[in-house]
Design an enzyme around this catalytic site. Structure first.
Site, PDB file in Angstrom:
ATOM      1  N   PRO A  26       0.855  -1.187   0.000  1.00 37.87           N
ATOM      2  CA  PRO A  26       0.000   0.000   0.000  1.00 37.87           C
ATOM      3  C   PRO A  26       0.889   1.235   0.000  1.00 37.87           C
ATOM      4  O   PRO A  26       1.808   1.338   0.809  1.00 37.87           O
ATOM      5  CB  PRO A  26      -0.749  -0.118   1.336  1.00 37.87           C
ATOM      6  N   MET A  27       0.623   2.172  -0.919  1.00 42.98           N
ATOM      7  CA  MET A  27       1.408   3.412  -0.922  1.00 42.98           C
ATOM      8  C   MET A  27       0.493   4.598  -1.190  1.00 42.98           C
ATOM      9  O   MET A  27      -0.142   4.677  -2.244  1.00 42.98           O
ATOM     10  CB  MET A  27       2.526   3.344  -1.970  1.00 42.98           C
ATOM     11  N   GLN A  80      -6.873  -0.690   3.209  1.00 41.12           N
ATOM     12  CA  GLN A  80      -6.237  -0.322   4.479  1.00 41.12           C
ATOM     13  C   GLN A  80      -6.904   0.901   5.101  1.00 41.12           C
ATOM     14  O   GLN A  80      -7.155   1.885   4.410  1.00 41.12           O
ATOM     15  CB  GLN A  80      -4.752  -0.018   4.250  1.00 41.12           C
ATOM     16  N   CYS A 110       2.233   4.118   9.747  1.00 40.94           N
ATOM     17  CA  CYS A 110       2.479   5.419   9.108  1.00 40.94           C
ATOM     18  C   CYS A 110       3.256   6.341  10.042  1.00 40.94           C
ATOM     19  O   CYS A 110       2.829   6.613  11.167  1.00 40.94           O
ATOM     20  CB  CYS A 110       1.164   6.087   8.694  1.00 40.94           C
ATOM     21  N   LYS A 149      -0.588  -3.850   9.467  1.00 41.17           N
ATOM     22  CA  LYS A 149       0.741  -3.529   8.931  1.00 41.17           C
ATOM     23  C   LYS A 149       1.423  -2.589   9.902  1.00 41.17           C
ATOM     24  O   LYS A 149       0.842  -1.603  10.330  1.00 41.17           O
ATOM     25  CB  LYS A 149       0.606  -2.879   7.550  1.00 41.17           C
ATOM     26  N   GLY A 211       9.974  -4.218   2.879  1.00 39.67           N
ATOM     27  CA  GLY A 211      11.144  -3.354   3.025  1.00 39.67           C
ATOM     28  C   GLY A 211      12.317  -3.798   2.188  1.00 39.67           C
ATOM     29  O   GLY A 211      12.879  -4.873   2.399  1.00 39.67           O
ATOM     30  N   ASP A 212      12.628  -2.985   1.187  1.00 44.13           N
ATOM     31  CA  ASP A 212      13.835  -3.180   0.365  1.00 44.13           C
ATOM     32  C   ASP A 212      13.836  -4.469  -0.457  1.00 44.13           C
ATOM     33  O   ASP A 212      14.901  -5.017  -0.746  1.00 44.13           O
ATOM     34  CB  ASP A 212      15.108  -3.124   1.228  1.00 44.13           C
ATOM     35  N   GLY A 234       7.209  -2.473  -2.653  1.00 40.93           N
ATOM     36  CA  GLY A 234       6.668  -1.123  -2.690  1.00 40.93           C
ATOM     37  C   GLY A 234       7.368  -0.279  -3.741  1.00 40.93           C
ATOM     38  O   GLY A 234       7.031  -0.318  -4.922  1.00 40.93           O
ATOM     39  N   ARG A 235       8.390   0.462  -3.308  1.00 42.45           N
ATOM     40  CA  ARG A 235       9.043   1.408  -4.212  1.00 42.45           C
ATOM     41  C   ARG A 235       9.602   0.740  -5.456  1.00 42.45           C
ATOM     42  O   ARG A 235       9.633   1.340  -6.529  1.00 42.45           O
ATOM     43  CB  ARG A 235      10.135   2.168  -3.443  1.00 42.45           C
TER      44      ARG A 235
HETATM   45  C1  LIG Z   1       5.124   6.894  -1.227  1.00 45.79           C
HETATM   46  C2  LIG Z   1       4.859   5.864  -0.167  1.00 45.79           C
HETATM   47  C3  LIG Z   1       3.619   5.805   0.423  1.00 45.79           C
HETATM   48  C4  LIG Z   1       3.337   4.828   1.400  1.00 45.79           C
HETATM   49  N1  LIG Z   1       2.092   4.750   1.921  1.00 45.79           N
HETATM   50  C5  LIG Z   1       1.779   3.733   2.773  1.00 45.79           C
HETATM   51  C6  LIG Z   1       0.444   3.545   3.232  1.00 45.79           C
HETATM   52  O1  LIG Z   1      -0.495   4.264   2.856  1.00 45.79           O
HETATM   53  N2  LIG Z   1       0.220   2.525   4.115  1.00 45.79           N
HETATM   54  C7  LIG Z   1       1.225   1.690   4.539  1.00 45.79           C
HETATM   55  O2  LIG Z   1       0.970   0.786   5.318  1.00 45.79           O
HETATM   56  N3  LIG Z   1       2.485   1.845   4.096  1.00 45.79           N
HETATM   57  C8  LIG Z   1       2.787   2.833   3.219  1.00 45.79           C
HETATM   58  N4  LIG Z   1       4.069   2.944   2.749  1.00 45.79           N
HETATM   59  C9  LIG Z   1       5.086   1.954   3.156  1.00 45.79           C
HETATM   60  C10 LIG Z   1       5.172   0.804   2.147  1.00 45.79           C
HETATM   61  O3  LIG Z   1       3.977   0.064   2.115  1.00 45.79           O
HETATM   62  C11 LIG Z   1       6.358  -0.152   2.459  1.00 45.79           C
HETATM   63  O4  LIG Z   1       6.137  -0.776   3.702  1.00 45.79           O
HETATM   64  C12 LIG Z   1       7.692   0.594   2.504  1.00 45.79           C
HETATM   65  O5  LIG Z   1       7.800   1.475   1.396  1.00 45.79           O
HETATM   66  C13 LIG Z   1       8.878  -0.382   2.478  1.00 45.79           C
HETATM   67  O6  LIG Z   1       8.848  -1.178   1.325  1.00 45.79           O
HETATM   68  P1  LIG Z   1       9.750  -0.878   0.008  1.00 45.79           P
HETATM   69  O7  LIG Z   1      11.183  -0.802   0.453  1.00 45.79           O
HETATM   70  O8  LIG Z   1       9.462  -2.050  -0.893  1.00 45.79           O
HETATM   71  O9  LIG Z   1       9.287   0.425  -0.577  1.00 45.79           O
HETATM   72  C14 LIG Z   1       4.350   3.910   1.795  1.00 45.79           C
HETATM   73  C15 LIG Z   1       5.614   4.011   1.203  1.00 45.79           C
HETATM   74  C16 LIG Z   1       5.877   4.947   0.224  1.00 45.79           C
HETATM   75  C17 LIG Z   1       7.236   4.980  -0.406  1.00 45.79           C
END
Ligand SMILES: Cc1cc2nc3c(=O)[nH]c(=O)nc-3n(C[C@H](O)[C@H](O)[C@H](O)COP(=O)(O)O)c2cc1C
Length: 355
Positions: A26-27, A80, A110, A149, A211-212, A234-235
């Site tokens: 979720p982002m 979420q 968050c 989460k 994460g990562d 995510g990213r």
């Molecule tokens: C732009 C952005 C928005 C995010 N929004 C949410 C969100 O709404 N809810 C949530 O649980 N996590 C949110 N996250 C966290 C991501 O879900 C994830 O846990 C975090 O980016 C680590 O994963 P990654 O390294 O694959 O990006 C967000 C992350 C980013 C970068």
């Protein structure tokens, strides 16, 4: 390292079957319906909406309710919610269930001040009793499984998630997703998946590691060393659905320029349909760099697109740059299932609180 895990294996969260071990994160500002549908097409076994304010749902805020729109090809899908009041959260969860979500996910991660200052998001990790009350109230309110989460804790080095996690399961959470960074860290440093392994050993529900995760090798290592049921991306998937396919199948193929443009145009069209032309114009700008970067197009091309005033102009310019993309897009559209949306109008009026 344990046995190599097949990422294309299905697993379950209660009654919900998740077809692969890759979950799309979720982002906020990213996880619109187009992003989620695309994620499913590229192999994500589960997709998630961005965090939705339970207060916004309670007040029937039009924009907030828009987040509850579910398309038939998104399933399984988690929506979420965030908030700090158990009663408001359970009302919101009922709406989420009525909207057709397969899971309701609760945000205890968050780190953004706008959210934490209201007592929601990651702050709830420091108030385990209230966090448990929220989970119990939501689990009581809906039939669909409840997931949570969370981050590791508020402060750097915190291990709060190991103390709170098992209590949340006891309160009714059927899966936990851990992003093992502290709230203070935001997105700096590294996700410490040793903590994910510790959490897995403490609970008897599936854990999702976030994460990562940006490569197949990393996904395999995290699954094998933590015992997590799935990895969350995510990213790494922003403007890059091909990463999901690579993580799942290891095909290693870089998309052609035509494929990149076709996916981006489809994304533009769906997002305009979802958000309306005006909102979509600004919203989409960040995606140009995400799609066209990574050496796929010259940097100046993105700069040119960002300056265009309408999404229609962006689309025309994209097709100029890669005319063959029209055929790729036709193929993708032909392969897409016909989508039925759960429209909010179809929901019983009572869940709007009288509309
Ligand atoms: C732009 C952005 C928005 C995010 N929004 C949410 C969100 O709404 N809810 C949530 O649980 N996590 C949110 N996250 C966290 C991501 O879900 C994830 O846990 C975090 O980016 C680590 O994963 P990654 O390294 O694959 O990006 C967000 C992350 C980013 C970068």
């Amino acid at each position: 390292m344990g046995a190599v895990i097949d990422l294309r294996e299905s697993w379950r969260i209660g009654p919900v079957e998740v077809p692969t071990r890759v979950v799309l994160a979720p982002m906020a500002g990213v996880s619109v319906q187009a992003f989620r549908r695309q994620g499913r097409r590229f192999g994500a076994g589960l997709v998630c909406s961005e965090m939705v304010s339970c207060a916004g749902i309670e007040h029937g805020n039009e924009r907030t309710l828009g987040y509850l729109r579910v398309a038939s090809d998104e399933h399984p899908l988690a929506i979420q919610i965030f908030g700090s009041e158990p009663s408001v959260m359970s009302e919101a969860a009922r709406m989420v269930e009525a909207a057709g979500a397969d899971l309701v996910d609760i945000n205890f991660g968050c780190p953004v001040r706008k959210v934490t200052k209201t007592g929601a998001g990651a702050t709830l990790l420091d108030d385990g009793a209230r966090a448990c009350e929220i989970v119990a109230a939501v689990a009581e309110a809906v039939e669909i499984p409840v997931s949570v989460k969370m981050r590791r804790g508020l402060e750097n080095g915190s291990r709060t998630c190991l103390e709170v996690g098992p209590r949340l399961v006891e309160a009714g959470a059927q899966t936990l997703t851990l992003h093992p960074r502290s709230a203070k860290q935001m997105y700096t440093g590294e996700a410490d998946h040793a903590l994910t392994a510790d959490l897995v050993s403490l609970v008897d529900v599936p854990v999702i590691a976030s994460g990562d995760i940006t490569s197949r090798a990393r996904a395999q290592t995290v699954l094998a060393t933590t015992g997590a049921a799935a990895v969350m991306v995510g990213r790494g998937a922003q403007g890059n659905p091909w990463a999901l396919k690579e993580i799942l199948e290891g095909d290693g193929a870089e998309p052609t320029q035509e494929e990149v443009v076709a996916e981006l145009v489809l994304f533009l069209r769906e997002t305009v349909r979802e958000l309306g032309d005006r909102r979509a114009t600004g919203f989409l700008k960040k995606f140009y760099g995400w799609y066209l970067g990574r050496g796929r197009f010259p940097r100046t091309f993105k700069q040119e697109l960002v300056r265009l005033e309408t999404v229609a102009e962006v689309e025309a310019r994209l097709f100029d740059a890669a005319p063959g993309a029209r055929f790729v897009l036709q193929r993708i559209e032909a392969e897409q299932p016909v989508v039925e949306e759960t429209l909010l109008d179809d929901m019983p009026i009572s869940i709007y609180g009288g509309g």
